[in-house]
Scaffold this active site. Structure first.
Site, mmCIF file in Angstrom:
data_model
loop_
_atom_site.group_PDB
_atom_site.id
_atom_site.type_symbol
_atom_site.label_atom_id
_atom_site.label_comp_id
_atom_site.label_asym_id
_atom_site.label_seq_id
_atom_site.Cartn_x
_atom_site.Cartn_y
_atom_site.Cartn_z
ATOM 1 N N ASP A 209 0.835 -1.196 0.000
ATOM 2 C CA ASP A 209 0.000 0.000 0.000
ATOM 3 C C ASP A 209 0.879 1.258 0.000
ATOM 4 O O ASP A 209 1.843 1.346 0.768
ATOM 5 C CB ASP A 209 -0.869 -0.036 1.265
ATOM 6 C CG ASP A 209 -1.921 1.055 1.300
ATOM 7 O OD1 ASP A 209 -2.809 1.029 0.434
ATOM 8 O OD2 ASP A 209 -1.855 1.918 2.190
ATOM 9 N N GLU A 271 14.426 -15.252 0.892
ATOM 10 C CA GLU A 271 14.701 -16.242 1.950
ATOM 11 C C GLU A 271 13.542 -17.216 2.094
ATOM 12 O O GLU A 271 13.729 -18.367 2.475
ATOM 13 C CB GLU A 271 14.886 -15.548 3.311
ATOM 14 C CG GLU A 271 16.242 -14.910 3.521
ATOM 15 C CD GLU A 271 16.179 -13.895 4.669
ATOM 16 O OE1 GLU A 271 15.277 -14.003 5.533
ATOM 17 O OE2 GLU A 271 17.041 -12.978 4.670
HETATM 18 C C1 GLC Z 1 -4.234 3.059 -0.673
HETATM 19 C C2 GLC Z 1 -5.469 2.204 -0.595
HETATM 20 C C3 GLC Z 1 -6.607 3.066 -0.150
HETATM 21 C C4 GLC Z 1 -6.290 3.622 1.209
HETATM 22 C C5 GLC Z 1 -4.974 4.378 1.196
HETATM 23 C C6 GLC Z 1 -4.469 4.659 2.572
HETATM 24 O O1 GLC Z 1 -4.328 4.026 -1.660
HETATM 25 O O2 GLC Z 1 -5.686 1.581 -1.822
HETATM 26 O O3 GLC Z 1 -7.805 2.349 -0.119
HETATM 27 O O4 GLC Z 1 -7.305 4.490 1.610
HETATM 28 O O5 GLC Z 1 -3.968 3.616 0.571
HETATM 29 O O6 GLC Z 1 -3.974 3.489 3.164
#
Ligand code: GLC
Ligand code: MG
Length: 534
Positions: A209, A271
């Site tokens: 993310d 790993e």
């Molecule tokens: C990313 C995710 C989104 C979230 C953001 C904050 O863009 O896809 O859904 O709100 O990160 O974590």
């Protein structure tokens, strides 16, 4: 047997990965919210559909202010979604069905309920506990109430929130999602442990993310904002005004130090075995900066949002294909393609909605599935679902709550599996799930579309089956063909792909018709339709 020393044989290089938005996929316990046992019970749907892997959005302990992207404990499952043993069952069942499992990792920020942030609040200014986050004072000489810089949250409003003792902390997203300080060695050490924790449980990969976040320019200087606004590329705007092509000053994104983190993660994944992967969510500004994330010793793939951001235009699609292949080729990575996810307006709706939006959506999908590399599908697109106009009182997206703009709830409505009214077999309960489903979804359910001639679900099944046959053998070369200004056409291996973005029918090139996104007869391809020919 594939030679795993040969990187071209890694499973994810040609995979179709299906995104499961955990709250909205399937509910096992009748609370109206999807959960892990719900996913496990519906895995046969994914196997039948013909995908290779599923990516599951965050199911870890979380107060759910950003529906799981605010993690309070990276090593446990939120009771809303089940238990660690439910997660183990899910992975085991998926593997039995031949499906790989990719989980979401959220390293840019924690929840404000994470024990680190709670300790930081308790410990006060100057403490080692605060040094895991980005706490700063009001700038000297500025009135109290002036944040440390001019940055804005992706979800709207200032990116800083003040705590009781007067210090501010940075949050590029919601105020309940404080950003970590990745220059503090405790932070990378913690995340390497988290990777190992899930690798030991058998997951096959990670979706990272906000992979372009993590590091901020150390000075935390002001962002230079061009006249006429600032539209951050931190994420696609939830309206249709997508990021512009002009490069912006972004001291909060895509800093060079982030690549050292991914080199370390590459070693951790290695790993655990040669077949574990990571895919970056990186809203970078250029194809070259995206390619940097997928150098051979970093992450394996990055979402190619250019495909999703492209308007309905043959020329624009062709440019994205050429640019994408050119960007990843020098680093040897496999390209990726995506039309929808849980953050953007569903593509059928982006393409105009209704019969035309659906026709275009199916056509764009068919063209995408012929391209080399991996395609990422978002739950519900195989049913042709559209963005739902969620009533204001039912909206739950923090970006809506911060700004009053519509937000992302409309692509997160729970999946209709069967039946003729809500919850459409989403779960055992009666009545509406956590985001209400529309009244007219009875004909869109998985049950209603199964075996129905011409249904979007059967179209996806046929397309994925056809793709399976050739994805591994067709090679990675794409030859663009010129069949007129409204037509995207290319050849890959023994397949010719034609996508008619215009309204008038165009003659099909020579070859046997393998499949099309809509009925085709008389040697002509109608507008808003795509076909594969051999
Ligand atoms: C990313 C995710 C989104 C979230 C953001 C904050 O863009 O896809 O859904 O709100 O990160 O974590
Ligand atoms: Mg539930």
């Amino acid at each position: 047997m594939a030679d795993l020393n040969d990187p071209r044989t890694y499973w994810w290089r040609n995979a179709v990965v299906y995104q499961v938005y955990v709250r909205s996929f399937a509910d096992s316990d009748g609370d109206g919210i999807g959960d892990l046992p719900g996913i496990t019970s519906r895995l046969p749907h994914l196997a039948d559909l013909g995908v290779d892997a599923l990516w599951i959005t965050p199911f870890y302990t979380s107060p759910q202010h950003d529906h799981g992207y605010d993690v309070a404990d990276y090593r446990d499952v939120d009771p809303l979604f089940g238990t660690l043993s439910d997660a183990d069952d899910l992975v085991a069942r998926a593997h039995e069905l031949g499906l790989k499992v990719v989980v979401d990792l959220v390293p840019n920020h924690t929840s404000d309920q994470h024990e680190w942030f709670q300790a930081a609040l308790a410990a006060g200014p100057g403490s080692p506990e605060r040094a895991r986050y980005l706490f700063r004072d009001t700038p000297e000489g500025k009135p109290a109430g002036t944040p440390p810089n001019n940055w804005e949250s992706v979800f709207g409003g200032p990116a800083w929130t003040q705590v009781d003792d007067g210090q501010w902390y940075l949050h590029l997203f919601d105020s309940t999602q404080p950003d970590l300080d990745w220059r503090n060695p405790e932070v990378p050490a913690m995340f390497e442990d988290v990777l190992r924790f899930w690798l030991d449980r058998g997951v096959d990969g990670f979706r990272v993310d906000v992979a372009h976040g993590l590091f901020k320019e150390a000075s935390l200087r002001d962002q230079i904002v061009a006249e006429g606004g600032r539209a951050s590329s931190g994420q696609v705007n939830t309206d249709h005004s997508m990021v512009s092509r002009d490069l912006k000053d972004e001291p909060m994104w895509d800093q060079p130090e982030v690549h050292e983190v991914y080199r370390a993660w590459h070693r951790v994944l290695d790993e655990a075995g040669p077949d574990r992967m990571a895919v970056a969510e990186a809203w970078t500004q250029t194809p070259e900066s995206m390619a940097a994330f997928v150098r051979p010793d970093e992450l394996d793939q990055a979402f190619n949002f250019a495909w999703l951001l492209t308007d309905w235009s043959a020329e624009a699609f062709a440019t994205v294909i050429t640019d994408t292949l050119a960007a990843v080729e020098p680093v040897g990575a496999s390209p990726t393609w995506v039309l929808s996810n849980h953050d953007v307006v569903r593509h059928v709706t982006r393409y105009g909605g209704g019969a035309r939006g659906l026709a275009r959506g199916r056509a764009a999908t068919l063209a995408m599935l012929a391209l080399p590399g991996s395609s990422y599908l978002y739950q519900g697109e195989e049913l042709g679902l559209e963005q739902v106009d969620v009533a204001p009182e039912d909206r739950q997206d923090p970006s809506y709550l911060r700004t009053g703009e519509v937000g992302r709830d409309g692509c997160r409505v729970p999946i209709p599996w069967g039946g003729s009214e809500a919850p459409y077999a989403f779960g055992p309960g009666e009545g509406q799930p956590w985001i209400p489903q529309p009244e007219d979804w009875a004909s869109l359910t998985v049950d209603a579309q199964t075996g129905a001639e011409g249904s979007t679900l059967e179209f996806y099944r046929a397309a994925l089956a056809a793709r399976r046959d050739f994805a591994w053998t067709a090679g990675e070369d794409v030859e663009m063909l010129d069949l007129g200004a409204d037509v995207l056409a290319f050849r890959r291996g023994h397949i010719t792909v034609v996508l008619n973005c215009g309204e008038a029918p165009v003659p099909l090139p020579a070859g046997d018709l393998l499949l099309a996104s809509a009925p085709v007869d008389g040697g002509e391809l109608p507008g808003d339709t795509a076909a594969w020919l051999r």
